[in-house]
Design a protein around this motif. Structure first.
Motif, PDB file in Angstrom:
ATOM      1  N   GLN A 139       2.679   5.568  -2.634  1.00  0.00           N
ATOM      2  CA  GLN A 139       2.543   6.723  -2.069  1.00  0.00           C
ATOM      3  C   GLN A 139       3.755   7.325  -1.648  1.00  0.00           C
ATOM      4  O   GLN A 139       4.277   6.848  -0.836  1.00  0.00           O
ATOM      5  CB  GLN A 139       1.295   6.844  -1.164  1.00  0.00           C
ATOM      6  CG  GLN A 139       0.330   6.033  -1.278  1.00  0.00           C
ATOM      7  CD  GLN A 139      -0.579   5.986  -0.245  1.00  0.00           C
ATOM      8  OE1 GLN A 139      -1.027   6.774   0.338  1.00  0.00           O
ATOM      9  NE2 GLN A 139      -0.685   4.759   0.150  1.00  0.00           N
ATOM     10  N   MET A 140       4.288   8.541  -2.371  1.00  0.00           N
ATOM     11  CA  MET A 140       5.441   9.078  -1.814  1.00  0.00           C
ATOM     12  C   MET A 140       5.359   9.666  -0.403  1.00  0.00           C
ATOM     13  O   MET A 140       6.510  10.028   0.294  1.00  0.00           O
ATOM     14  CB  MET A 140       5.702  10.247  -2.799  1.00  0.00           C
ATOM     15  CG  MET A 140       5.998   9.827  -4.197  1.00  0.00           C
ATOM     16  SD  MET A 140       7.853   9.055  -4.246  1.00  0.00           S
ATOM     17  CE  MET A 140       8.641  10.467  -4.802  1.00  0.00           C
ATOM     18  N   ARG A 141       4.321   9.947  -0.094  1.00  0.00           N
ATOM     19  CA  ARG A 141       3.878  10.580   1.534  1.00  0.00           C
ATOM     20  C   ARG A 141       4.575   9.531   2.758  1.00  0.00           C
ATOM     21  O   ARG A 141       4.787   9.789   3.652  1.00  0.00           O
ATOM     22  CB  ARG A 141       2.635  10.814   1.788  1.00  0.00           C
ATOM     23  CG  ARG A 141       1.599   9.717   1.997  1.00  0.00           C
ATOM     24  CD  ARG A 141       0.402  10.165   2.293  1.00  0.00           C
ATOM     25  NE  ARG A 141      -0.657   8.939   2.257  1.00  0.00           N
ATOM     26  CZ  ARG A 141      -1.905   8.962   2.895  1.00  0.00           C
ATOM     27  NH1 ARG A 141      -2.010   9.657   3.904  1.00  0.00           N
ATOM     28  NH2 ARG A 141      -2.585   7.784   2.643  1.00  0.00           N
ATOM     29  N   PHE A 142       4.760   8.221   2.095  1.00  0.00           N
ATOM     30  CA  PHE A 142       5.429   7.327   3.199  1.00  0.00           C
ATOM     31  C   PHE A 142       6.695   6.640   2.769  1.00  0.00           C
ATOM     32  O   PHE A 142       7.463   5.876   3.390  1.00  0.00           O
ATOM     33  CB  PHE A 142       4.532   5.718   3.101  1.00  0.00           C
ATOM     34  CG  PHE A 142       3.038   5.949   3.612  1.00  0.00           C
ATOM     35  CD1 PHE A 142       2.939   6.326   4.808  1.00  0.00           C
ATOM     36  CD2 PHE A 142       2.057   5.885   2.754  1.00  0.00           C
ATOM     37  CE1 PHE A 142       1.831   6.676   5.531  1.00  0.00           C
ATOM     38  CE2 PHE A 142       0.728   6.203   3.450  1.00  0.00           C
ATOM     39  CZ  PHE A 142       0.603   6.488   4.674  1.00  0.00           C
ATOM     40  N   ARG A 143       7.455   7.401   1.782  1.00  0.00           N
ATOM     41  CA  ARG A 143       8.900   6.986   0.992  1.00  0.00           C
ATOM     42  C   ARG A 143       9.861   6.940   1.925  1.00  0.00           C
ATOM     43  O   ARG A 143      10.751   6.256   2.101  1.00  0.00           O
ATOM     44  CB  ARG A 143       9.165   7.790  -0.064  1.00  0.00           C
ATOM     45  CG  ARG A 143       9.733   9.079   0.126  1.00  0.00           C
ATOM     46  CD  ARG A 143      10.020   9.650  -1.062  1.00  0.00           C
ATOM     47  NE  ARG A 143      10.304  11.161  -0.689  1.00  0.00           N
ATOM     48  CZ  ARG A 143      10.896  12.007  -1.469  1.00  0.00           C
ATOM     49  NH1 ARG A 143      11.198  11.624  -2.872  1.00  0.00           N
ATOM     50  NH2 ARG A 143      11.112  13.181  -1.202  1.00  0.00           N
ATOM     51  N   HIS A 144       9.794   8.023   3.050  1.00  0.00           N
ATOM     52  CA  HIS A 144      10.854   8.012   3.987  1.00  0.00           C
ATOM     53  C   HIS A 144      10.945   6.901   5.209  1.00  0.00           C
ATOM     54  O   HIS A 144      11.665   6.734   6.008  1.00  0.00           O
ATOM     55  CB  HIS A 144      10.751   9.270   4.891  1.00  0.00           C
ATOM     56  CG  HIS A 144       9.260   9.503   5.350  1.00  0.00           C
ATOM     57  ND1 HIS A 144       8.349   9.934   4.603  1.00  0.00           N
ATOM     58  CD2 HIS A 144       9.007   9.354   6.806  1.00  0.00           C
ATOM     59  CE1 HIS A 144       7.452   9.899   5.592  1.00  0.00           C
ATOM     60  NE2 HIS A 144       7.680   9.554   6.760  1.00  0.00           N
ATOM     61  N   LEU A 145       9.865   5.960   5.332  1.00  0.00           N
ATOM     62  CA  LEU A 145       9.585   5.190   6.404  1.00  0.00           C
ATOM     63  C   LEU A 145      10.813   3.939   6.074  1.00  0.00           C
ATOM     64  O   LEU A 145      11.004   3.454   5.278  1.00  0.00           O
ATOM     65  CB  LEU A 145       8.292   4.548   6.349  1.00  0.00           C
ATOM     66  CG  LEU A 145       7.171   5.417   6.964  1.00  0.00           C
ATOM     67  CD1 LEU A 145       5.999   4.653   6.811  1.00  0.00           C
ATOM     68  CD2 LEU A 145       7.341   5.837   8.417  1.00  0.00           C
ATOM     69  N   LYS A 146      11.493   3.635   7.255  1.00  0.00           N
ATOM     70  CA  LYS A 146      12.461   2.774   7.451  1.00  0.00           C
ATOM     71  C   LYS A 146      11.759   1.230   7.572  1.00  0.00           C
ATOM     72  O   LYS A 146      10.532   1.021   7.882  1.00  0.00           O
ATOM     73  CB  LYS A 146      13.454   2.738   8.601  1.00  0.00           C
ATOM     74  CG  LYS A 146      14.240   4.261   8.427  1.00  0.00           C
ATOM     75  CD  LYS A 146      15.346   3.984   9.032  1.00  0.00           C
ATOM     76  CE  LYS A 146      16.322   5.348   9.025  1.00  0.00           C
ATOM     77  NZ  LYS A 146      15.977   6.396   9.868  1.00  0.00           N
ATOM     78  N   GLU A 147      12.481   0.090   7.419  1.00  0.00           N
ATOM     79  CA  GLU A 147      11.943  -0.922   7.420  1.00  0.00           C
ATOM     80  C   GLU A 147      11.516  -1.334   8.787  1.00  0.00           C
ATOM     81  O   GLU A 147      10.265  -2.002   9.024  1.00  0.00           O
ATOM     82  CB  GLU A 147      13.222  -2.152   6.928  1.00  0.00           C
ATOM     83  CG  GLU A 147      12.473  -3.343   6.383  1.00  0.00           C
ATOM     84  CD  GLU A 147      13.656  -4.083   5.747  1.00  0.00           C
ATOM     85  OE1 GLU A 147      13.654  -5.364   6.299  1.00  0.00           O
ATOM     86  OE2 GLU A 147      14.378  -4.035   4.943  1.00  0.00           O
ATOM     87  N   GLU A 148      12.105  -1.015   9.731  1.00  0.00           N
ATOM     88  CA  GLU A 148      11.589  -1.506  10.995  1.00  0.00           C
ATOM     89  C   GLU A 148      10.335  -0.602  11.442  1.00  0.00           C
ATOM     90  O   GLU A 148       9.435  -0.837  11.948  1.00  0.00           O
ATOM     91  CB  GLU A 148      12.839  -0.632  12.202  1.00  0.00           C
ATOM     92  CG  GLU A 148      13.804  -1.546  12.540  1.00  0.00           C
ATOM     93  CD  GLU A 148      13.336  -3.057  12.523  1.00  0.00           C
ATOM     94  OE1 GLU A 148      12.450  -3.161  13.869  1.00  0.00           O
ATOM     95  OE2 GLU A 148      13.432  -4.225  12.005  1.00  0.00           O
ATOM     96  N   TYR A 190       0.767  -1.351   0.024  1.00  0.00           N
ATOM     97  CA  TYR A 190      -0.057  -0.055  -0.048  1.00  0.00           C
ATOM     98  C   TYR A 190       1.067   1.360   0.059  1.00  0.00           C
ATOM     99  O   TYR A 190       0.629   2.103  -0.649  1.00  0.00           O
ATOM    100  CB  TYR A 190      -0.934  -0.029   1.198  1.00  0.00           C
ATOM    101  CG  TYR A 190      -1.756   1.239   1.749  1.00  0.00           C
ATOM    102  CD1 TYR A 190      -2.490   1.632   0.590  1.00  0.00           C
ATOM    103  CD2 TYR A 190      -1.632   2.005   2.701  1.00  0.00           C
ATOM    104  CE1 TYR A 190      -3.515   2.860   0.840  1.00  0.00           C
ATOM    105  CE2 TYR A 190      -2.388   2.976   3.005  1.00  0.00           C
ATOM    106  CZ  TYR A 190      -3.220   3.582   2.041  1.00  0.00           C
ATOM    107  OH  TYR A 190      -4.141   4.363   2.177  1.00  0.00           O
ATOM    108  N   PHE A 191       1.936   1.149   0.729  1.00  0.00           N
ATOM    109  CA  PHE A 191       2.911   2.490   0.914  1.00  0.00           C
ATOM    110  C   PHE A 191       3.392   2.687  -0.306  1.00  0.00           C
ATOM    111  O   PHE A 191       3.772   3.821  -0.801  1.00  0.00           O
ATOM    112  CB  PHE A 191       3.997   2.162   2.007  1.00  0.00           C
ATOM    113  CG  PHE A 191       3.223   2.115   3.489  1.00  0.00           C
ATOM    114  CD1 PHE A 191       2.098   2.751   3.577  1.00  0.00           C
ATOM    115  CD2 PHE A 191       3.800   1.863   4.396  1.00  0.00           C
ATOM    116  CE1 PHE A 191       1.331   2.595   4.990  1.00  0.00           C
ATOM    117  CE2 PHE A 191       3.090   1.706   6.025  1.00  0.00           C
ATOM    118  CZ  PHE A 191       2.142   2.263   5.916  1.00  0.00           C
ATOM    119  N   LYS A 192       3.892   1.734  -1.066  1.00  0.00           N
ATOM    120  CA  LYS A 192       4.768   1.788  -2.043  1.00  0.00           C
ATOM    121  C   LYS A 192       4.260   2.884  -3.209  1.00  0.00           C
ATOM    122  O   LYS A 192       5.244   3.494  -3.927  1.00  0.00           O
ATOM    123  CB  LYS A 192       5.418   0.529  -2.662  1.00  0.00           C
ATOM    124  CG  LYS A 192       4.706  -0.057  -3.625  1.00  0.00           C
ATOM    125  CD  LYS A 192       5.506  -1.299  -4.010  1.00  0.00           C
ATOM    126  CE  LYS A 192       4.588  -1.828  -5.209  1.00  0.00           C
ATOM    127  NZ  LYS A 192       4.987  -3.651  -5.403  1.00  0.00           N
TER     128      LYS A 192
END
Ligand SMILES: Cc1ncc(C[n+]2csc(CCOP(=O)(O)OP(=O)(O)O)c2C)c(N)n1
Ligand code: SF4
Length: 287
Positions: A250-259, A246-248
């Motif tokens: 949307q650029m609004r989530f692109r900074h999220l790290k795997e953890e 779902y995140f991939k």
């Protein structure tokens, strides 16, 4: 709705309105507080709606709708539907007091919230509907939103209103059915509709429906109904798709790290289990 509205390409909000207004029919008054839909609907003296529209102050959708309901009833127009139509900022935050008041009085109105998960009309500011981890212009990257999305359905269910349901522009038959169900009931009915916003979600315009569908299939935005605040009915079974899918888009989530994504996945799984458990309980009035 007439064609020629003022929404951006790929906006979910006018789609949501089309399904709802089609279900409610011509004898409907629509109340619109400040937000993108004030613009989408078009500026005075033009209108894309084929029904009367009342524009109102940001925080007053539910109270304006309640007043219109009372006036219609006094004039013998009890069959006219009143639809308040507000964004998440106007619903989850600034109009919540009016909405809670109307719900507690069980006003005979339908309240539709098109949820694009931020204050989009004024430039993508965070609202309490913005999900944990999302970027907005008031939550810069690495200082992303660090509190969860407010559970508005739980809040409405807490008022024991006859009907509260989530819906999505990716599931039009389900959305239309819920609008028809709401139409045929009395009292306060609440529809919470996920409506992606490409500029705010930093997504491609052609992916609106795909993204909205992934929100449900990944359990991020489950589709369900709550009757009388007690009986929970799940409408769409999710698939085993990770939230990263779902995140991939949307650029609004692109900074999220795997953890961080792992933690979000755990929370999403937990909330789903909780919802499942509730759906297995019988409503108090059915006992
Ligand atoms: C009391 C008040 N505060 C602020 C504004 C400015 N304002 C107009 S629209 C808007 C954002 C609306 O956000 P939301 O309800 O989420 O709807 P969207 O724009 O996302 O459709 C704001 C802050 C206003 N009109 N009135
Ligand atoms: S900013 Fe977003 S919600 Fe507003 S009209 Fe454009 S796509 Fe729709």
């Amino acid at each position: 709705m007439h064609p020629g509205h003022f929404a951006c390409q790929g906006c979910g909000a006018p789609l949501a309105m089309r399904y709802v207004i089609r279900a409610l029919g011509k004898r409907t008054v629509v109340v619109i507080p400040a937000g993108c839909f004030s613009v989408i609907q078009s500026p005075f003296p033009y209108s894309t709606m084929k029904v009367p529209v009342v524009h109102c102050a940001f925080e007053t959708a539910a109270s304006t709708a309640s007043g219109i309901r009372a006036a219609l009833d006094m004039n013998g127009n009890g069959d006219v539907h009143v639809l308040a139509w507000a964004g998440d900022g106007a619903t989850f935050d600034i109009g919540l007091q009016a909405l809670s008041g109307a719900a507690e009085r069980n006003e005979n109105i339908i309240y539709g919230c098109y949820d694009n998960e931020a204050y989009m009309n004024t430039g993508i500011q965070r609202s309490s509907a913005t999900p944990y981890g999302a970027w907005t212009t008031t939550t810069p990257e690495r200082q992303f939103k660090d509190s969860p999305k407010k559970n508005i359905i739980e809040i409405l269910a807490g008022h024991k209103i006859p009907y509260a349901a989530t819906a999505s522009v990716a599931y039009p038959e389900d959305l239309a059915r819920k609008a028809e169900k709401a139409r045929d009931m009395k009292g306060t009915r609440f529809l919470h509709i996920l409506a992606p916003c490409p500029p705010g979600w930093r997504s491609s315009t052609e992916k609106t429906i795909k993204i909205a569908r992934l929100a449900t299939l990944t359990k991020v935005f489950p589709l369900y109904e709550v009757i009388n605040g007690e009986e929970y009915i799940i409408n769409v079974q999710p698939k085993k798709i990770p939230v990263s899918e779902y995140f991939k888009h949307q650029m609004r989530f692109r900074h999220l790290k795997e953890e961080e994504i792992k933690d979000i996945q755990k929370r999403v799984d937990y909330e789903w289990e909780r919802l499942l458990n509730r759906s297995m309980m019988e409503g108090f009035n059915n006992k």
